[in-house]
Design a protein around this motif. Structure first.
Motif, mmCIF file in Angstrom:
data_model
loop_
_atom_site.group_PDB
_atom_site.id
_atom_site.type_symbol
_atom_site.label_atom_id
_atom_site.label_comp_id
_atom_site.label_asym_id
_atom_site.label_seq_id
_atom_site.Cartn_x
_atom_site.Cartn_y
_atom_site.Cartn_z
ATOM 1 N N ASP A 21 -56.478 9.592 -28.875
ATOM 2 C CA ASP A 21 -57.980 9.791 -28.666
ATOM 3 C C ASP A 21 -58.473 8.101 -27.946
ATOM 4 O O ASP A 21 -57.726 7.353 -27.693
ATOM 5 N N ASP A 22 -59.398 8.791 -26.873
ATOM 6 C CA ASP A 22 -60.085 7.983 -26.186
ATOM 7 C C ASP A 22 -59.787 6.851 -24.892
ATOM 8 O O ASP A 22 -60.653 6.654 -24.168
ATOM 9 N N HIS A 72 -62.360 15.947 -25.996
ATOM 10 C CA HIS A 72 -62.571 14.450 -26.947
ATOM 11 C C HIS A 72 -64.443 13.849 -26.565
ATOM 12 O O HIS A 72 -64.551 12.863 -27.291
ATOM 13 N N HIS A 76 -68.402 10.267 -26.351
ATOM 14 C CA HIS A 76 -68.221 9.779 -27.687
ATOM 15 C C HIS A 76 -69.231 9.677 -28.163
ATOM 16 O O HIS A 76 -69.154 8.562 -29.482
ATOM 17 N N HIS A 167 -54.760 5.791 -31.042
ATOM 18 C CA HIS A 167 -55.552 5.645 -29.750
ATOM 19 C C HIS A 167 -55.407 4.783 -29.188
ATOM 20 O O HIS A 167 -54.372 4.224 -28.921
HETATM 21 ZN ZN LIG Z 1 -62.285 8.754 -29.716
#
Ligand SMILES: [Zn+2]
Length: 210
Positions: A21-22, A72, A76, A167
């Protein structure tokens, strides 16, 4: 009946899905790509639209190496704290970016902080997404609890159909890199295939089928 957010897939296949993620991030995403290449594994990257604008080449690299890109959101946010229309826009902007950079339309979505309400579910469903969670939330790699902790708590969740979350963006991800390196070695020794979330979903069996 499909569950609202999916933490694992019911499958007989000896396969699981690693997710990151991210990102995209020029250091850590590329580092993860190298680790995956060593074991011929595929993964899913839940990317943030804002980050995609900063690092389009990393997005293209992830796609061209056969990994999946999931949505995603664009910025955010906590999706339950914004309006339904804003939520729709968060998903749409990132979807357009993914399509622009890869020619593909994302099929999986992970809400930031795994936080959602009825509006988020409705927006996600009407846009045709499966909402994806993960089993190894105790690993808490985002808080840098130590590579050993991330590895141990993730290994506890390894079984057919597991979805594991890590992440590759926001902050120092060296602990995650180390833990994922160890995990990939042990998973390939144990004979697990590392597949994208969509590929794992394609092997999904309905309850009662086995
Ligand atoms: Zn995230």
């Amino acid at each position: 009946m499909l569950s609202v957010i999916l933490h694992q897939v019911h499958t007989r296949r000896k396969a699981l899905a690693l997710t990151f993620d991210d990102g995209p991030n020029p250091i850590y995403t590329r580092g993860i790509l190298d680790l995956l290449k060593e074991v011929s594994g595929k993964a899913t990257f839940f990317m943030i639209g804002e980050q995609m604008e900063n690092y389009p080449d990393v997005v293209r690299a992830v796609d061209s190496e056969g990994h999946e890109i999931g949505n995603h959101t664009y910025s955010h946010p906590y999706l339950s704290r914004i309006s339904k229309d804003e939520c729709k826009l968060e998903l749409k902007r990132t979807e357009i970016l993914i399509h622009k950079l890869t020619g593909k339309r994302p099929r999986v979505f992970r809400p930031p902080y795994l936080e959602y309400n009825e509006d988020v579910v409705a927006v996600s469903e009407s846009a045709g997404y499966r909402m994806i969670g993960a089993l190894n939330l105790d690993a808490q790699d985002w808080g840098q609890p130590g590579a050993g902790h991330i590895f141990d708590k993730s290994l506890e969740c390894v079984r057919n159909g597991s979805i594991l979350m890590f992440h590759d963006g926001y902050g120092d991800r060296s602990q995650t890199m180390q833990a994922v390196g160890w995990l990939l070695q042990i998973l390939s020794t144990k004979g697990y295939q590392l597949v994208t979330v969509s590929e794992l979903l394609a092997s999904e069996q309905m309850r009662g089928e086995d």
